[in-house]
Scaffold this active site. Structure first.
Site, PDB file in Angstrom:
ATOM      1  N   ALA A 242       0.819  -1.204   0.000  1.00 16.76           N
ATOM      2  CA  ALA A 242       0.000   0.000   0.000  1.00 16.76           C
ATOM      3  C   ALA A 242       0.859   1.262   0.000  1.00 16.76           C
ATOM      4  CB  ALA A 242      -0.936  -0.009   1.206  1.00 16.76           C
TER       5      ALA A 242
ATOM      6  N   LYS B  81       5.036  -8.473  -6.860  1.00 13.61           N
ATOM      7  CA  LYS B  81       4.638  -7.068  -6.748  1.00 13.61           C
ATOM      8  C   LYS B  81       5.593  -6.124  -7.455  1.00 13.61           C
ATOM      9  CE  LYS B  81       1.840  -7.435  -2.573  1.00 13.61           C
ATOM     10  NZ  LYS B  81       1.601  -6.950  -1.189  1.00 13.61           N
TER      11      LYS B  81
ATOM     12  N   CYS C 228      15.976   5.931  18.481  1.00 17.92           N
ATOM     13  CA  CYS C 228      15.831   6.967  19.499  1.00 17.92           C
ATOM     14  C   CYS C 228      14.405   7.503  19.572  1.00 17.92           C
ATOM     15  CB  CYS C 228      16.791   8.120  19.213  1.00 17.92           C
ATOM     16  SG  CYS C 228      18.537   7.680  19.357  1.00 17.92           S
TER      17      CYS C 228
ATOM     18  N   CYS D 247      23.022   5.907  15.954  1.00 19.68           N
ATOM     19  CA  CYS D 247      23.329   7.318  15.694  1.00 19.68           C
ATOM     20  C   CYS D 247      24.069   7.979  16.861  1.00 19.68           C
ATOM     21  CB  CYS D 247      22.061   8.104  15.375  1.00 19.68           C
ATOM     22  SG  CYS D 247      20.902   8.263  16.749  1.00 19.68           S
TER      23      CYS D 247
ATOM     24  N   CYS E 153      -2.871  -4.957   9.231  1.00 17.30           N
ATOM     25  CA  CYS E 153      -3.979  -4.813   8.277  1.00 17.30           C
ATOM     26  C   CYS E 153      -4.715  -6.130   8.093  1.00 17.30           C
ATOM     27  CB  CYS E 153      -3.452  -4.325   6.938  1.00 17.30           C
ATOM     28  SG  CYS E 153      -2.625  -2.732   7.019  1.00 17.30           S
TER      29      CYS E 153
ATOM     30  N   PHE F 208       8.970  -4.533  11.483  1.00 15.59           N
ATOM     31  CA  PHE F 208       9.852  -3.885  12.440  1.00 15.59           C
ATOM     32  C   PHE F 208      11.318  -4.256  12.215  1.00 15.59           C
ATOM     33  CE2 PHE F 208      12.032  -3.871  16.584  1.00 15.59           C
ATOM     34  CZ  PHE F 208      11.892  -2.543  16.929  1.00 15.59           C
TER      35      PHE F 208
END
Length: 331
Positions: A33, A80, A168, A240, A180, A126
């Protein structure tokens, strides 16, 4: 008339900005999507090249919100990225498109995405986002997070040496642990998330200074928030901080449950399609062959084998259940 006339007349872009856009390469991780919407927008905006990666194929349930795909793509189980490439070339014949029917991991990112000026997240995963975050901060490539579920949406730009990273800011991100597949999503939530992703993309591609914000809301209840996060950085952050180690670039997880899909992904020992077909023929397992994968059933569970050896076992509730099917095939 110049096809980018209206965009160039916009004072935020102009002739200089349009020239900058025309020189840029953008990578999109996940062509569902979010990915199809942003790919469509950026191709129409005039970018030079797209690099697309997605491990899945088109299904009928995708058509409600995933632009670029048609009923034909769903009927033919078209990967896709192949379907997206086909439709995007109808929009612009001169766009360069590189596609990867793969699971997105660190080796793929380092092999194929190092030339990107920007990476856009459409992954809904994730672990993939953690890997993209480490890759982008190591190689100084901006990336834009996006998410949507039910009627909620979120987007946030992460710019190395300018903003704190995904790790962070993660505690500030709206909780989207539903999927979904379990609670649904409406297309306006997708459009809202990708509108912000595309806006951030145009600002980054035209190299304009701006104040990055995490935006999120609920399109159904018409609630919206935008939060500054420039001070959220942690000096001890492994991505970072002062001494980054980029730990997620060390991981390559191929055996995993796909979020909300009742599907487990494996890496099979068979990497050649001809070898697999001979193997299935010997076992008297009926199969459907396409240019990109082989589909067959084991204990009534659909199994998809992709070129290179990646394997999806569908309609299973756990990795352990998927492994039983895997071991019936390969021992």
């Amino acid at each position: 008339m110049n096809r980018y006339d209206r965009q160039q007349k916009f004072k935020g872009i102009g002739l200089k900005g349009q020239q900058q856009i025309s020189e840029k390469t953008v990578g999109i991780i996940g062509i569902g999507a979010l990915g199809t919407h942003t790919a469509d927008t950026l191709v129409r905006a005039g970018i030079k090249k797209l690099i697309l990666v997605d491990r899945d194929y088109v299904e009928a349930s995708n058509l409600q919100r995933q632009t670029l795909f048609t009923e034909r793509h769903a009927a033919e189980l078209t990967p896709k990225v192949i379907a997206a490439q086909e439709e995007l070339h109808k929009i612009r014949t001169d766009i360069e498109i590189e596609v990867h029917i793969e699971h997105c991991d660190a080796p793929l990112l380092e092999a194929a995405f190092s030339s990107c000026h920007l990476i856009i997240d459409g992954s809904d995963n994730f672990d993939v986002r953690q890997t993209v975050n480490d890759f982008c901060y190591k190689y100084k490539i901006p990336w834009i997070y996006g998410a949507c579920v039910e009627s909620t949406y979120a987007a946030c730009p992460f710019i190395p040496d300018v903003t704190p990273c995904f790790n962070c800011v993660m505690g500030m991100l709206p909780v989207m642990n539903r999927t979904c597949d379990t609670v649904g999503v409406i297309e306006p939530a997708v459009s809202q998330a990708t509108s912000y992703q595309a806006t951030y993309a145009l600002k980054i591609l035209t190299e304009q200074p701006f104040e990055p914000k995490l935006v999120y809301g609920d399109i159904w209840s018409l609630e919206h928030s935008a939060i500054k996060f420039s001070r959220m950085g942690e000096v001890s952050c492994a991505t970072c901080g002062d001494e980054p180690t980029y730990p997620h670039l060390q991981n390559r997880t191929i055996r995993t449950m796909l979020c909300g899909r009742d599907t487990v992904q494996f890496e099979s020992p068979v990497t050649d399609m001809r070898q697999l077909i001979d193997f299935l023929t010997c076992l008297k397992i009926e199969f459907q062959q396409t240019p990109y994968f082989v589909r067959f059933y084991v204990d009534r569970k659909p199994v998809i084998w992709f070129r290179g050896g990646r394997l999806l076992v569908h309609e299973v509730k756990s990795v352990a259940e998927g492994q039983k099917i895997y071991y019936q095939i390969f021992g």
